[in-house]
Design a protein around this motif. Sequence first.
Motif, mmCIF file in Angstrom:
data_model
loop_
_atom_site.group_PDB
_atom_site.id
_atom_site.type_symbol
_atom_site.label_atom_id
_atom_site.label_comp_id
_atom_site.label_asym_id
_atom_site.label_seq_id
_atom_site.Cartn_x
_atom_site.Cartn_y
_atom_site.Cartn_z
ATOM 1 N N ALA A 1 17.604 -65.059 8.517
ATOM 2 C CA ALA A 1 18.061 -65.242 7.300
ATOM 3 C C ALA A 1 18.446 -66.634 5.729
ATOM 4 O O ALA A 1 18.465 -65.566 5.193
ATOM 5 C CB ALA A 1 20.073 -65.971 8.018
ATOM 6 N N GLY A 2 17.597 -67.177 5.654
ATOM 7 C CA GLY A 2 16.940 -67.800 5.584
ATOM 8 C C GLY A 2 15.965 -66.679 3.979
ATOM 9 O O GLY A 2 16.595 -66.743 2.616
ATOM 10 N N VAL A 3 15.234 -65.754 4.698
ATOM 11 C CA VAL A 3 14.766 -65.092 4.150
ATOM 12 C C VAL A 3 15.819 -63.779 3.146
ATOM 13 O O VAL A 3 15.371 -63.779 2.032
ATOM 14 C CB VAL A 3 13.578 -63.775 4.353
ATOM 15 N N LEU A 4 16.468 -63.815 3.537
ATOM 16 C CA LEU A 4 17.552 -62.478 3.869
ATOM 17 C C LEU A 4 18.395 -62.944 2.648
ATOM 18 O O LEU A 4 18.780 -62.166 1.214
ATOM 19 C CB LEU A 4 18.130 -61.791 4.696
ATOM 20 N N ALA A 5 18.615 -64.237 2.827
ATOM 21 C CA ALA A 5 19.947 -65.350 1.701
ATOM 22 C C ALA A 5 19.475 -65.142 0.650
ATOM 23 O O ALA A 5 19.733 -65.421 -0.628
ATOM 24 C CB ALA A 5 20.080 -65.953 2.490
ATOM 25 N N VAL A 6 17.684 -65.701 0.356
ATOM 26 C CA VAL A 6 17.075 -65.731 -0.696
ATOM 27 C C VAL A 6 17.028 -63.844 -1.373
ATOM 28 O O VAL A 6 17.374 -63.706 -2.402
ATOM 29 C CB VAL A 6 16.293 -66.262 -0.834
ATOM 30 N N GLY A 7 16.504 -63.056 -0.649
ATOM 31 C CA GLY A 7 16.244 -61.415 -1.089
ATOM 32 C C GLY A 7 17.020 -61.066 -1.311
ATOM 33 O O GLY A 7 17.185 -60.117 -2.574
ATOM 34 N N TRP A 8 17.782 -61.161 -0.591
ATOM 35 C CA TRP A 8 19.459 -59.561 -1.282
ATOM 36 C C TRP A 8 19.658 -60.341 -2.500
ATOM 37 O O TRP A 8 20.099 -59.244 -3.205
ATOM 38 C CB TRP A 8 20.579 -59.427 -0.363
ATOM 39 N N PRO A 9 20.344 -61.302 -3.014
ATOM 40 C CA PRO A 9 20.650 -61.979 -4.268
ATOM 41 C C PRO A 9 19.928 -61.256 -4.936
ATOM 42 O O PRO A 9 20.320 -60.954 -6.249
ATOM 43 C CB PRO A 9 20.511 -63.403 -3.991
ATOM 44 N N VAL A 10 18.046 -61.464 -5.052
ATOM 45 C CA VAL A 10 17.269 -61.061 -6.067
ATOM 46 C C VAL A 10 17.170 -59.735 -5.936
ATOM 47 O O VAL A 10 17.476 -59.302 -7.535
ATOM 48 C CB VAL A 10 16.076 -61.508 -5.439
ATOM 49 N N VAL A 11 17.586 -59.053 -4.954
ATOM 50 C CA VAL A 11 17.909 -56.962 -5.201
ATOM 51 C C VAL A 11 18.409 -57.600 -6.065
ATOM 52 O O VAL A 11 18.715 -56.482 -7.051
ATOM 53 C CB VAL A 11 17.287 -56.604 -3.785
ATOM 54 N N LEU A 12 20.082 -57.348 -5.902
ATOM 55 C CA LEU A 12 21.452 -57.228 -6.410
ATOM 56 C C LEU A 12 21.341 -57.797 -7.670
ATOM 57 O O LEU A 12 21.337 -56.834 -8.341
ATOM 58 C CB LEU A 12 22.424 -58.398 -5.850
ATOM 59 N N VAL A 13 20.724 -58.668 -7.940
ATOM 60 C CA VAL A 13 20.133 -58.908 -10.080
ATOM 61 C C VAL A 13 19.604 -58.717 -9.784
ATOM 62 O O VAL A 13 19.288 -57.651 -11.498
ATOM 63 C CB VAL A 13 20.175 -61.046 -9.560
ATOM 64 N N GLY A 14 18.737 -58.302 -9.586
ATOM 65 C CA GLY A 14 17.027 -57.221 -10.571
ATOM 66 C C GLY A 14 18.016 -56.011 -10.915
ATOM 67 O O GLY A 14 17.593 -55.195 -11.234
ATOM 68 N N LEU A 15 18.913 -54.933 -9.795
ATOM 69 C CA LEU A 15 18.816 -53.989 -9.909
ATOM 70 C C LEU A 15 20.636 -54.087 -10.636
ATOM 71 O O LEU A 15 20.626 -53.463 -11.835
ATOM 72 C CB LEU A 15 19.895 -53.406 -8.772
ATOM 73 N N PHE A 16 21.256 -54.781 -10.784
ATOM 74 C CA PHE A 16 22.816 -55.123 -11.278
ATOM 75 C C PHE A 16 22.427 -55.085 -12.511
ATOM 76 O O PHE A 16 23.172 -54.931 -13.809
ATOM 77 C CB PHE A 16 23.485 -55.401 -10.656
ATOM 78 N N LEU A 17 21.677 -56.483 -12.734
ATOM 79 C CA LEU A 17 21.328 -56.937 -14.392
ATOM 80 C C LEU A 17 21.115 -56.214 -14.935
ATOM 81 O O LEU A 17 21.906 -56.452 -16.393
ATOM 82 C CB LEU A 17 21.010 -58.598 -13.967
ATOM 83 N N PRO A 18 19.579 -55.396 -14.741
ATOM 84 C CA PRO A 18 19.246 -54.560 -16.006
ATOM 85 C C PRO A 18 20.520 -53.171 -16.033
ATOM 86 O O PRO A 18 20.684 -52.896 -17.835
ATOM 87 C CB PRO A 18 18.200 -54.037 -15.653
ATOM 88 N N LEU A 19 20.989 -52.904 -15.250
ATOM 89 C CA LEU A 19 22.092 -51.963 -15.514
ATOM 90 C C LEU A 19 23.094 -52.145 -16.126
ATOM 91 O O LEU A 19 23.771 -51.269 -16.662
ATOM 92 C CB LEU A 19 22.381 -51.596 -13.837
ATOM 93 N N ALA A 20 23.286 -52.967 -16.307
ATOM 94 C CA ALA A 20 25.056 -54.454 -16.770
ATOM 95 C C ALA A 20 24.669 -53.494 -18.250
ATOM 96 O O ALA A 20 24.745 -54.040 -19.407
ATOM 97 C CB ALA A 20 25.489 -54.905 -16.453
ATOM 98 N N VAL A 21 23.227 -54.985 -18.412
ATOM 99 C CA VAL A 21 23.063 -54.886 -19.727
ATOM 100 C C VAL A 21 22.625 -53.616 -20.826
ATOM 101 O O VAL A 21 23.105 -53.467 -21.680
ATOM 102 C CB VAL A 21 21.928 -55.819 -20.353
ATOM 103 N N GLY A 22 21.757 -52.770 -20.022
ATOM 104 C CA GLY A 22 21.764 -51.915 -20.609
ATOM 105 C C GLY A 22 23.380 -51.049 -20.473
ATOM 106 O O GLY A 22 22.931 -50.100 -21.538
#
Length: 246
Positions: A218-239
């Motif tokens: 769970a510790g790995v996923l608790a960091v991994g999931w947010p990193v993936v979501l930010v990496g995906l949706f932040l560039p999409l929103a800014v773009g």
Amino acid sequence: MTRRELAHWARQPVQVVVGLVFPVMLLLVFGYLIGGGRGVSGPYVDFLVPGMLALTMAFGLEGTMLAVTQDLNKGVVDRFRSMPMVSGTVLVGRAVADMLQSAAGLVVLIGVGYAMGWRPGGGAGFLAAVGLLLLFRFAMLWVGIHLAMVAGRPELVQAVQILVWPVGFLSNAFAVPASMPGWLGTVVEWNPLSATATAVRELWGAGAGGSSWAADHAGVLAVGWPVVLVGLFLPLAVGRFGRLKG
């Protein structure tokens, strides 16, 4: 941009108060009225409070989404076109302001949890758990900002906001996945919210309540999931924001 968003709090105090009080009401309802925690070992409040804190980080995005769509439709973005600012600064300012409000909400909810008899472990583990909660919130904010850009109009925000509810309630915030049907328990354990809730419970000394790979890591996923979501949706929103200005 962050100061601009914070200034809105003084003009809309009811919205801020509701955002702080609603999670408290949910915590009290599930803690005293519904409660139970089927399959939970130990005091239910030790299981419930971390789950509610994680759930709060996923909910309450409608304020962000409404603010973004209102700026788009009231011509505010047009006024910023002549200013020397990096594309997406308006969105980043909104995210920072909402993170401050989320931190305030965490403080309030933690205080209510203490009043209910919840006692988490202290020290570095406590701070690490708070960091995971805020990281999850940061990721969910960018999901909300992107969905607001896609919706485009305030009246469509409520329809888009409904998409957040399955993420919240198909989680282990209130019950152990082992007490659910097999397929549902698997879905719940792989939910990003569940990963954060499980990792936070472990850091605060409560049982993880699971026996799968997702629960054990769970510790790995608790960091991994947010990193993936930010990496995906932040560039999409800014773009998307940049294209609107173009």
